[in-house]
Design a protein around this motif. Structure first.
Motif, PDB file in Angstrom:
ATOM      1  N   SER A  77      -1.948  -7.312  -6.749  1.00  0.00           N
ATOM      2  CA  SER A  77      -2.441  -7.147  -8.112  1.00  0.00           C
ATOM      3  C   SER A  77      -3.336  -5.914  -8.228  1.00  0.00           C
ATOM      4  CB  SER A  77      -3.206  -8.402  -8.535  1.00  0.00           C
ATOM      5  OG  SER A  77      -3.699  -8.268  -9.850  1.00  0.00           O
ATOM      6  N   SER A  78      -4.187  -5.710  -7.232  1.00  0.00           N
ATOM      7  CA  SER A  78      -5.099  -4.559  -7.255  1.00  0.00           C
ATOM      8  C   SER A  78      -4.332  -3.242  -7.179  1.00  0.00           C
ATOM      9  CB  SER A  78      -6.094  -4.655  -6.094  1.00  0.00           C
ATOM     10  OG  SER A  78      -6.887  -5.810  -6.196  1.00  0.00           O
ATOM     11  N   MET A  79      -3.324  -3.184  -6.299  1.00  0.00           N
ATOM     12  CA  MET A  79      -2.532  -1.958  -6.159  1.00  0.00           C
ATOM     13  C   MET A  79      -1.710  -1.673  -7.420  1.00  0.00           C
ATOM     14  SD  MET A  79      -3.252  -0.474  -3.280  1.00  0.00           S
ATOM     15  CE  MET A  79      -4.952  -0.992  -3.692  1.00  0.00           C
ATOM     16  N   ASP A  80      -1.283  -2.732  -8.111  1.00  0.00           N
ATOM     17  CA  ASP A  80      -0.584  -2.526  -9.385  1.00  0.00           C
ATOM     18  C   ASP A  80      -1.474  -1.802 -10.382  1.00  0.00           C
ATOM     19  OD1 ASP A  80       1.715  -3.731  -8.490  1.00  0.00           O
ATOM     20  OD2 ASP A  80       1.389  -5.626  -9.543  1.00  0.00           O
ATOM     21  N   SER A 114      -3.892  -6.841 -18.269  1.00  0.00           N
ATOM     22  CA  SER A 114      -3.914  -7.442 -16.933  1.00  0.00           C
ATOM     23  C   SER A 114      -5.189  -8.256 -16.698  1.00  0.00           C
ATOM     24  CB  SER A 114      -3.791  -6.339 -15.873  1.00  0.00           C
ATOM     25  OG  SER A 114      -2.582  -5.632 -16.016  1.00  0.00           O
ATOM     26  N   TYR A 115      -6.312  -7.738 -17.180  1.00  0.00           N
ATOM     27  CA  TYR A 115      -7.576  -8.449 -16.984  1.00  0.00           C
ATOM     28  C   TYR A 115      -7.584  -9.799 -17.688  1.00  0.00           C
ATOM     29  CZ  TYR A 115     -12.401  -9.876 -17.433  1.00  0.00           C
ATOM     30  OH  TYR A 115     -13.549 -10.620 -17.409  1.00  0.00           O
ATOM     31  N   VAL A 116      -7.068  -9.829 -18.925  1.00  0.00           N
ATOM     32  CA  VAL A 116      -7.050 -11.079 -19.680  1.00  0.00           C
ATOM     33  C   VAL A 116      -6.276 -12.151 -18.914  1.00  0.00           C
ATOM     34  CG1 VAL A 116      -6.189 -12.179 -21.789  1.00  0.00           C
ATOM     35  CG2 VAL A 116      -7.365  -9.985 -21.934  1.00  0.00           C
ATOM     36  N   LYS A 117      -5.137 -11.762 -18.343  1.00  0.00           N
ATOM     37  CA  LYS A 117      -4.348 -12.722 -17.571  1.00  0.00           C
ATOM     38  C   LYS A 117      -5.106 -13.185 -16.335  1.00  0.00           C
ATOM     39  CE  LYS A 117       0.016 -13.315 -15.115  1.00  0.00           C
ATOM     40  NZ  LYS A 117       1.335 -12.718 -14.769  1.00  0.00           N
ATOM     41  N   ALA A 118      -5.692 -12.236 -15.603  1.00  0.00           N
ATOM     42  CA  ALA A 118      -6.417 -12.587 -14.386  1.00  0.00           C
ATOM     43  C   ALA A 118      -7.605 -13.489 -14.685  1.00  0.00           C
ATOM     44  CB  ALA A 118      -6.887 -11.314 -13.679  1.00  0.00           C
ATOM     45  N   VAL A 137       0.832  -1.207   0.000  1.00  0.00           N
ATOM     46  CA  VAL A 137       0.000   0.000   0.000  1.00  0.00           C
ATOM     47  C   VAL A 137       0.866   1.257   0.000  1.00  0.00           C
ATOM     48  CG1 VAL A 137      -1.720   1.312   1.302  1.00  0.00           C
ATOM     49  CG2 VAL A 137      -1.937  -1.174   1.101  1.00  0.00           C
ATOM     50  N   ALA A 138       1.941   1.256   0.809  1.00  0.00           N
ATOM     51  CA  ALA A 138       2.823   2.422   0.869  1.00  0.00           C
ATOM     52  C   ALA A 138       3.496   2.668  -0.482  1.00  0.00           C
ATOM     53  CB  ALA A 138       3.877   2.208   1.953  1.00  0.00           C
ATOM     54  N   GLY A 139       3.899   1.594  -1.143  1.00  0.00           N
ATOM     55  CA  GLY A 139       4.521   1.738  -2.453  1.00  0.00           C
ATOM     56  C   GLY A 139       3.572   2.341  -3.467  1.00  0.00           C
ATOM     57  N   THR A 140       2.334   1.896  -3.447  1.00  0.00           N
ATOM     58  CA  THR A 140       1.338   2.444  -4.367  1.00  0.00           C
ATOM     59  C   THR A 140       1.081   3.918  -4.084  1.00  0.00           C
ATOM     60  OG1 THR A 140       0.264   0.286  -4.555  1.00  0.00           O
ATOM     61  CG2 THR A 140      -1.027   2.209  -5.224  1.00  0.00           C
ATOM     62  N   ALA A 141       0.993   4.262  -2.799  1.00  0.00           N
ATOM     63  CA  ALA A 141       0.784   5.660  -2.419  1.00  0.00           C
ATOM     64  C   ALA A 141       1.933   6.524  -2.924  1.00  0.00           C
ATOM     65  CB  ALA A 141       0.652   5.778  -0.907  1.00  0.00           C
ATOM     66  N   GLY A 142       3.163   6.021  -2.814  1.00  0.00           N
ATOM     67  CA  GLY A 142       4.312   6.775  -3.296  1.00  0.00           C
ATOM     68  C   GLY A 142       4.291   6.974  -4.798  1.00  0.00           C
ATOM     69  N   VAL A 143       3.913   5.939  -5.526  1.00  0.00           N
ATOM     70  CA  VAL A 143       3.809   6.047  -6.982  1.00  0.00           C
ATOM     71  C   VAL A 143       2.757   7.095  -7.360  1.00  0.00           C
ATOM     72  CG1 VAL A 143       3.085   4.856  -9.092  1.00  0.00           C
ATOM     73  CG2 VAL A 143       4.630   3.722  -7.492  1.00  0.00           C
ATOM     74  N   THR A 157       0.018 -14.729   0.973  1.00  0.00           N
ATOM     75  CA  THR A 157      -1.344 -15.166   1.266  1.00  0.00           C
ATOM     76  C   THR A 157      -2.239 -14.859   0.069  1.00  0.00           C
ATOM     77  OG1 THR A 157      -1.980 -13.023   2.206  1.00  0.00           O
ATOM     78  CG2 THR A 157      -0.975 -14.652   3.703  1.00  0.00           C
ATOM     79  N   ARG A 158      -3.410 -15.444   0.055  1.00  0.00           N
ATOM     80  CA  ARG A 158      -4.339 -15.180  -1.051  1.00  0.00           C
ATOM     81  C   ARG A 158      -4.740 -13.708  -1.066  1.00  0.00           C
ATOM     82  NH1 ARG A 158      -9.060 -19.580  -1.096  1.00  0.00           N
ATOM     83  NH2 ARG A 158      -9.472 -18.487  -3.065  1.00  0.00           N
ATOM     84  N   PHE A 159      -4.966 -13.137   0.120  1.00  0.00           N
ATOM     85  CA  PHE A 159      -5.321 -11.724   0.152  1.00  0.00           C
ATOM     86  C   PHE A 159      -4.140 -10.859  -0.270  1.00  0.00           C
ATOM     87  CE2 PHE A 159      -5.420  -7.586   2.305  1.00  0.00           C
ATOM     88  CZ  PHE A 159      -6.571  -7.075   1.743  1.00  0.00           C
TER      89      PHE A 159
END
Length: 204
Positions: free
Chosen positions: A91-94, A132-136, A36-42, A83-85
């Motif tokens: 993936s969501s933060m990416d 990304s969606y196609v892969k998921a 989360v911190a990495g995403t916030a920084g980006v 973990t699964r979460f």
């Protein structure tokens, strides 16, 4: 070639990242918190600086905080595996980070009067999400989809190189990089769909 480059880069980063990962774990920091911190920084780099035309500061911030994507994975492995979460959150933060990067670049180009560059940035944003969606979706159906010439590292590298060249005076470089990336991303979607189709046919 791209996969070989990524493996080499990961090997080089490991010697730097692993001590940091151990220190953070000892301090009680979780891999999810780093994600989360990495995403916030980006987002700060992309929306707070790139969108306003401060490309050098933005580039430094995005590169530094994008590396947390490697750091949180290393921390997760040291704890015994993601973990699964944790995998879901990463993936969501990416996706959030990618939206911030290309959205910020699109806004910057629009304020510079480069409408076609803005269109290219928006195409990269839209098609990148589809990649990304196609892969998921494929993985959700029990198939693999680790193919394509413009996966996430290549997408971020392309816009980073374009931004760097723009900083040193080549104003055409960023829009050009975005158009090339948009085309490669479309090809990647096709590659992934074809890959999944072959698997589906084999399983039929």
């Amino acid at each position: 070639m791209a996969k070989i480059f990524r493996v080499s880069a990961r090997t080089a980063l490991s010697s730097v990242v692993e001590p940091i990962a151990r220190a953070l774990l000892r301090a009680g920091v979780s891999p999810n918190a780093v994600t989360v911190a990495g995403t916030a920084g980006v987002l700060v780099g992309a929306l707070g600086f790139a969108a306003r035309g401060h490309l050098l500061i933005a580039l430094v911030l995005v590169v530094v905080f994008a590396l947390t994507d490697f750091l949180d994975g290393t921390m997760a492995r040291m704890k015994g595996g993601s973990t699964r979460f944790g995998a879901f959150l990463d993936s969501s933060m990416d996706r959030v980070a990618d939206a911030g990067i290309f959205g910020g670049v699109a806004y910057y180009l629009a304020t510079e009067g480069d409408r076609w560059g803005m269109v290219a940035a928006l195409l990269c944003l839209a098609v990148g999400q589809i990649v990304s969606y196609v892969k998921a979706r494929a993985e959700g159906l029990g198939m693999t989809c680790n193919v394509g010439i413009a996966e996430r590292p290549e997408r971020l590298l392309s816009v980073g190189v374009g931004g760097l060249l723009t900083i040193i005076g080549l104003e055409w470089a960023l829009p050009a990089a975005l158009w090339i990336l948009a085309g490669l991303s479309v090809i990647t979607v096709g590659q992934r769909i074809a890959h999944v189709y072959k698997q589906a046919q084999a399983q039929a």
